[in-house]
Scaffold this motif. Structure first.
Motif, PDB file in Angstrom:
ATOM      1  N   GLY A  11     -29.056 -36.277  69.824  1.00 29.96           N
ATOM      2  CA  GLY A  11     -29.407 -34.927  69.423  1.00 29.96           C
ATOM      3  C   GLY A  11     -29.750 -34.859  67.952  1.00 29.96           C
ATOM      4  N   CYS A  12     -29.932 -33.660  67.502  1.00 25.50           N
ATOM      5  CA  CYS A  12     -30.324 -33.412  66.117  1.00 25.50           C
ATOM      6  C   CYS A  12     -29.128 -33.487  65.185  1.00 25.50           C
ATOM      7  CB  CYS A  12     -31.001 -32.052  66.002  1.00 25.50           C
ATOM      8  SG  CYS A  12     -29.883 -30.678  66.312  1.00 25.50           S
ATOM      9  N   GLN A  13     -29.397 -33.374  63.908  1.00 26.68           N
ATOM     10  CA  GLN A  13     -28.341 -33.470  62.904  1.00 26.68           C
ATOM     11  C   GLN A  13     -27.338 -32.318  62.990  1.00 26.68           C
ATOM     12  OE1 GLN A  13     -29.676 -33.589  58.811  1.00 26.68           O
ATOM     13  NE2 GLN A  13     -27.853 -34.689  58.200  1.00 26.68           N
ATOM     14  N   CYS A  14     -27.809 -31.102  63.265  1.00 27.15           N
ATOM     15  CA  CYS A  14     -26.887 -29.956  63.265  1.00 27.15           C
ATOM     16  C   CYS A  14     -26.211 -29.713  64.609  1.00 27.15           C
ATOM     17  CB  CYS A  14     -27.614 -28.691  62.804  1.00 27.15           C
ATOM     18  SG  CYS A  14     -28.714 -27.939  64.017  1.00 27.15           S
ATOM     19  N   PHE A  19     -29.565 -34.080  73.980  1.00 28.82           N
ATOM     20  CA  PHE A  19     -30.267 -34.594  75.156  1.00 28.82           C
ATOM     21  C   PHE A  19     -29.476 -35.705  75.815  1.00 28.82           C
ATOM     22  CE2 PHE A  19     -31.993 -36.932  71.498  1.00 28.82           C
ATOM     23  CZ  PHE A  19     -31.761 -38.253  71.877  1.00 28.82           C
ATOM     24  N   ARG A  20     -29.844 -35.974  77.078  1.00 28.41           N
ATOM     25  CA  ARG A  20     -29.280 -37.080  77.849  1.00 28.41           C
ATOM     26  C   ARG A  20     -30.433 -37.766  78.570  1.00 28.41           C
ATOM     27  NH1 ARG A  20     -26.198 -34.379  81.319  1.00 28.41           N
ATOM     28  NH2 ARG A  20     -24.423 -34.421  79.931  1.00 28.41           N
ATOM     29  N   VAL A  21     -30.464 -39.096  78.501  1.00 28.50           N
ATOM     30  CA  VAL A  21     -31.453 -39.883  79.233  1.00 28.50           C
ATOM     31  C   VAL A  21     -30.698 -40.750  80.222  1.00 28.50           C
ATOM     32  CG1 VAL A  21     -33.308 -41.582  79.094  1.00 28.50           C
ATOM     33  CG2 VAL A  21     -33.001 -39.939  77.231  1.00 28.50           C
ATOM     34  N   THR A  22     -31.071 -40.628  81.501  1.00 28.93           N
ATOM     35  CA  THR A  22     -30.448 -41.431  82.546  1.00 28.93           C
ATOM     36  C   THR A  22     -31.434 -42.504  82.972  1.00 28.93           C
ATOM     37  OG1 THR A  22     -29.208 -39.499  83.289  1.00 28.93           O
ATOM     38  CG2 THR A  22     -29.352 -41.360  84.821  1.00 28.93           C
ATOM     39  N   GLY A  23     -30.983 -43.749  82.941  1.00 29.04           N
ATOM     40  CA  GLY A  23     -31.822 -44.901  83.247  1.00 29.04           C
ATOM     41  C   GLY A  23     -31.836 -45.841  82.053  1.00 29.04           C
ATOM     42  N   ARG A  24     -32.303 -47.060  82.278  1.00 30.30           N
ATOM     43  CA  ARG A  24     -32.311 -48.068  81.214  1.00 30.30           C
ATOM     44  C   ARG A  24     -33.495 -47.860  80.277  1.00 30.30           C
ATOM     45  NH1 ARG A  24     -34.467 -52.939  80.111  1.00 30.30           N
ATOM     46  NH2 ARG A  24     -33.203 -54.344  78.853  1.00 30.30           N
ATOM     47  N   LEU A  25     -33.191 -47.587  79.021  1.00 27.36           N
ATOM     48  CA  LEU A  25     -34.216 -47.467  77.988  1.00 27.36           C
ATOM     49  C   LEU A  25     -34.626 -48.870  77.566  1.00 27.36           C
ATOM     50  CD1 LEU A  25     -32.368 -44.678  76.053  1.00 27.36           C
ATOM     51  CD2 LEU A  25     -34.649 -44.430  77.047  1.00 27.36           C
ATOM     52  N   ASP A  99     -27.165 -41.240  69.895  1.00 26.37           N
ATOM     53  CA  ASP A  99     -25.805 -41.416  69.403  1.00 26.37           C
ATOM     54  C   ASP A  99     -25.506 -42.873  69.057  1.00 26.37           C
ATOM     55  OD1 ASP A  99     -25.292 -38.697  69.687  1.00 26.37           O
ATOM     56  OD2 ASP A  99     -24.439 -38.924  71.693  1.00 26.37           O
ATOM     57  N   GLU A 100     -26.161 -43.806  69.732  1.00 23.23           N
ATOM     58  CA  GLU A 100     -25.976 -45.232  69.471  1.00 23.23           C
ATOM     59  C   GLU A 100     -27.329 -45.909  69.271  1.00 23.23           C
ATOM     60  OE1 GLU A 100     -22.697 -47.275  71.622  1.00 23.23           O
ATOM     61  OE2 GLU A 100     -22.777 -45.497  72.922  1.00 23.23           O
ATOM     62  N   PRO A 101     -27.990 -45.657  68.154  1.00 18.58           N
ATOM     63  CA  PRO A 101     -29.331 -46.214  67.949  1.00 18.58           C
ATOM     64  C   PRO A 101     -29.358 -47.738  67.876  1.00 18.58           C
ATOM     65  CG  PRO A 101     -28.537 -45.171  65.943  1.00 18.58           C
ATOM     66  CD  PRO A 101     -27.555 -44.834  67.034  1.00 18.58           C
ATOM     67  N   ALA A 102     -28.252 -48.379  67.570  1.00 22.44           N
ATOM     68  CA  ALA A 102     -28.224 -49.844  67.506  1.00 22.44           C
ATOM     69  C   ALA A 102     -28.500 -50.481  68.865  1.00 22.44           C
ATOM     70  CB  ALA A 102     -26.882 -50.326  66.967  1.00 22.44           C
ATOM     71  N   LEU A 103     -28.340 -49.724  69.948  1.00 22.64           N
ATOM     72  CA  LEU A 103     -28.619 -50.243  71.291  1.00 22.64           C
ATOM     73  C   LEU A 103     -30.108 -50.244  71.611  1.00 22.64           C
ATOM     74  CD1 LEU A 103     -25.792 -48.456  73.343  1.00 22.64           C
ATOM     75  CD2 LEU A 103     -25.819 -50.813  72.460  1.00 22.64           C
ATOM     76  N   LEU A 104     -30.946 -49.743  70.689  1.00 23.33           N
ATOM     77  CA  LEU A 104     -32.363 -49.529  70.978  1.00 23.33           C
ATOM     78  C   LEU A 104     -33.273 -50.224  69.959  1.00 23.33           C
ATOM     79  CD1 LEU A 104     -31.850 -45.732  71.629  1.00 23.33           C
ATOM     80  CD2 LEU A 104     -32.106 -47.515  73.379  1.00 23.33           C
ATOM     81  N   GLN A 147     -22.618 -32.428  59.812  1.00 20.75           N
ATOM     82  CA  GLN A 147     -23.447 -33.121  60.790  1.00 20.75           C
ATOM     83  C   GLN A 147     -22.704 -33.228  62.114  1.00 20.75           C
ATOM     84  OE1 GLN A 147     -25.972 -36.404  59.579  1.00 20.75           O
ATOM     85  NE2 GLN A 147     -24.846 -37.714  60.989  1.00 20.75           N
ATOM     86  N   HIS A 148     -23.433 -33.013  63.206  1.00 15.67           N
ATOM     87  CA  HIS A 148     -22.853 -33.143  64.533  1.00 15.67           C
ATOM     88  C   HIS A 148     -22.398 -34.586  64.741  1.00 15.67           C
ATOM     89  CE1 HIS A 148     -22.721 -33.340  68.941  1.00 15.67           C
ATOM     90  NE2 HIS A 148     -22.496 -32.046  68.885  1.00 15.67           N
ATOM     91  N   PRO A 149     -21.245 -34.810  65.391  1.00 12.09           N
ATOM     92  CA  PRO A 149     -20.791 -36.185  65.625  1.00 12.09           C
ATOM     93  C   PRO A 149     -21.694 -36.900  66.632  1.00 12.09           C
ATOM     94  CG  PRO A 149     -19.384 -34.628  66.771  1.00 12.09           C
ATOM     95  CD  PRO A 149     -20.340 -33.809  65.940  1.00 12.09           C
ATOM     96  N   ASP A 150     -21.590 -38.210  66.684  1.00 12.52           N
ATOM     97  CA  ASP A 150     -22.408 -39.014  67.583  1.00 12.52           C
ATOM     98  C   ASP A 150     -21.820 -39.084  68.991  1.00 12.52           C
ATOM     99  OD1 ASP A 150     -24.428 -39.594  65.782  1.00 12.52           O
ATOM    100  OD2 ASP A 150     -23.412 -41.367  65.006  1.00 12.52           O
ATOM    101  N   HIS A 151     -21.583 -37.921  69.579  1.00  9.72           N
ATOM    102  CA  HIS A 151     -21.140 -37.805  70.969  1.00  9.72           C
ATOM    103  C   HIS A 151     -21.301 -36.342  71.377  1.00  9.72           C
ATOM    104  CE1 HIS A 151     -17.373 -35.913  69.632  1.00  9.72           C
ATOM    105  NE2 HIS A 151     -17.333 -36.856  68.717  1.00  9.72           N
TER     106      HIS A 151
END
Length: 162
Positions: A11-14, A19-25, A99-104, A147-151
């Motif tokens: 999601g955004c900073q605030c 959002f939620r994405v279901t499936g393998r990115l 929330d976990e950009p290191a996975l992408l 800032q909104h937390p990463d969850h």
């Protein structure tokens, strides 16, 4: 890529848009084109395609700007965070908004004709951790993040402290 869960959120900073994405990115990229540079206010735009996956807006929805005759760009109307690149073939999300950009990690670069000439020299620049910046220590000690937390959260923003 690291071990990616079957559902990824972001999601955004605030926190006004989530959002939620279901499936393998699997289709992460970096775009250096001038339009992406301006849309992200950055040297390049890191994007992850959601083509063929389920994208759900779980809180709010982006405001959109028609950046060309074929592409819209979504962003949070409250905080300005860039969120989407929407083209006729699907929607890509800003990689840093997950929330976990290191996975992408990106697997390709686009628009390399506009790649800024110093990009390849960045790894050679001096680097320091935030807490090592002694000149900013007093400033950093006073920061209270909004800032909104990463969850995902049930409600946002949280109620004021009593």
């Amino acid at each position: 890529m690291g071990t990616q869960p079957p559902t990824c959120t972001g999601g955004c900073q605030c926190g006004a848009v989530r959002f939620r994405v279901t499936g393998r990115l699997w289709d992460a990229s970096i775009c250096h084109c001038r339009m992406c540079q301006k849309a992200f206010g950055a040297y390049y735009a890191p994007l992850v395609s959601t083509r063929g996956l389920q994208l759900e807006w779980t809180r709010g929805e982006p405001k959109r700007f028609q950046s060309s005759n074929l592409v819209r760009r979504g962003f949070c109307a409250d905080c300005g965070t860039p969120l989407t690149y929407e083209a006729p073939d699907g929607i890509a999300l800003a990689a840093g908004a997950f929330d976990e950009p290191a996975l992408l990690p990106p697997s390709i670069q686009y628009g390399v004709e506009a790649r800024l000439p110093f990009m390849d020299t960045l790894p050679g620049l001096p680097a320091r951790r935030t807490e090592e910046d002694e000149a900013a220590a007093e400033f950093l000690a006073r920061i209270v993040s909004r800032q909104h937390p990463d969850h995902d959260t049930a409600d946002w923003p949280p109620p004021p402290a009593a």
